[in-house]
Scaffold this active site. Structure first.
Site, mmCIF file in Angstrom:
data_model
loop_
_atom_site.group_PDB
_atom_site.id
_atom_site.type_symbol
_atom_site.label_atom_id
_atom_site.label_comp_id
_atom_site.label_asym_id
_atom_site.label_seq_id
_atom_site.Cartn_x
_atom_site.Cartn_y
_atom_site.Cartn_z
ATOM 1 N N PRO A 183 35.143 -41.805 -116.674
ATOM 2 C CA PRO A 183 35.400 -40.397 -116.346
ATOM 3 C C PRO A 183 36.943 -40.310 -116.299
ATOM 4 C CG PRO A 183 33.832 -41.634 -114.866
ATOM 5 C CD PRO A 183 34.379 -42.756 -115.735
ATOM 6 N N CYS A 184 37.347 -39.021 -116.073
ATOM 7 C CA CYS A 184 38.865 -38.673 -116.065
ATOM 8 C C CYS A 184 39.443 -39.327 -114.779
ATOM 9 C CB CYS A 184 38.934 -37.157 -116.103
ATOM 10 S SG CYS A 184 38.934 -36.557 -114.709
ATOM 11 N N LEU A 185 40.725 -39.634 -114.884
ATOM 12 C CA LEU A 185 41.336 -40.180 -113.883
ATOM 13 C C LEU A 185 41.612 -39.552 -112.527
ATOM 14 C CD1 LEU A 185 44.595 -41.026 -115.886
ATOM 15 C CD2 LEU A 185 42.898 -42.837 -115.136
ATOM 16 N N SER A 187 38.813 -38.449 -111.434
ATOM 17 C CA SER A 187 37.533 -38.804 -110.300
ATOM 18 C C SER A 187 38.028 -39.893 -109.501
ATOM 19 C CB SER A 187 36.415 -39.213 -111.444
ATOM 20 O OG SER A 187 36.958 -40.237 -112.165
#
Length: 284
Positions: A183-185, A187
């Site tokens: 997941p993107c940072l 998150s």
């Protein structure tokens, strides 16, 4: 190659081909993860690589390692990549980091695709890699942005769950076939704690350093001065034994954290959002 996986991949190509029968040029919102990569591969086989464009949103929430890996997957598939700078970090609602943060991120992405990419590249439609397991989750508000922008979901329409997507990735020998979810940072930051470029950079640097130490599936959760490290259960024992223990501490504090903790609960996908949705204030 497993004959079942090969047959399943063939059926999926046919299904996607039928779904896209009226589409001349398709844009795929692409991250390099297994879902968007399988969608890109299916679309390339259904329409031909020249009629498909991978669109990679680039912002501080995308780790440099993930950006490079996405390009490698697209090259393997044979599809061109258009990088698109996105500015979700300028949106107050995104910075506020409520449980709907992903909505504002995806809304930014799909809005900019519509404004800057569709006409420039002659695209008829945009698709993204939601699968049937995603549909059943309550922690994916980004799906509402896709719906609002009329983004296609071919994997869902084809009835493909996460396990099927991974089987198809293996059948196509995609480099990301067995890649852990990434997941993107953003998150990694607890809900209601402001998302900032500094925090995203600290997480990125810490995780990159830990991967150099041999940890591939991990999360570094940002709790101010404290970094909470999540690892699979199989990695916990070696993480607390020297020399790795001291190397981990040096790597994470070198990224700007003062304290490093190891979460004995292991990796917990969507933990912050699940807690916020259920009424708890995550991170407290």
């Amino acid at each position: 190659m497993n004959p079942f996986e090969q047959d399943e991949a063939g059926r999926a190509v046919t299904d996607v081909e039928h779904q896209l029968a009226t589409v001349h040029r398709l844009g795929v919102a692409f991250s390099g993860g297994v879902d968007s990569s399988v969608l890109l591969a299916l679309a390339a086989r259904a329409l031909g690589p020249g009629r498909v464009l991978a669109i990679l949103g680039v912002s501080p929430s995308l780790a440099a390692d993930e950006r490079a890996a996405a390009h490698a997957v697209a090259r393997h598939i044979g599809v061109a990549v258009a990088e698109l700078r996105t500015y979700e970090g300028d949106r107050p609602a995104y910075q506020a980091n409520g449980p709907d943060r992903c909505f504002h991120c995806k809304d930014e992405l799909f809005t900019r695709i519509g404004d800057e990419v569709v006409v420039a590249h002659g695209l008829d439609a945009i698709a993204y890699g939601e699968n049937t397991d995603d549909v059943r989750r309550n922690d994916r508000p980004g799906a509402q942005a896709a719906l609002a922008h009329r983004v296609l979901t071919p994997l869902v329409t084809a009835g493909l769950d996460k396990a099927a997507v991974r089987r198809i990735a293996r059948a196509f020998a995609l480099p990301c076939a067995d890649k852990p979810a990434a997941p993107c940072l953003a998150s990694r930051i607890p809900h209601f704690s402001i998302v900032s470029p500094l925090k995203l950079s600290q997480v990125e640097r810490a995780e990159a350093a830990l991967r150099r130490l041999g940890f591939q599936d991990l999360r570094v959760r940002h709790h101010g001065d404290i970094a909470r490290l999540e690892l699979p259960a199989a990695d916990v024992a070696r993480a607390v034994a020297d020399p790795l223990r001291s190397q981990i501490h040096a790597a994470v504090t070198g990224a700007g954290f003062q304290f490093v903790t190891l979460d004995l609960g292991g990796i917990q996908s969507g933990a912050f959002t699940h807690a916020a949705i259920s009424g708890a204030v995550a991170g407290e």
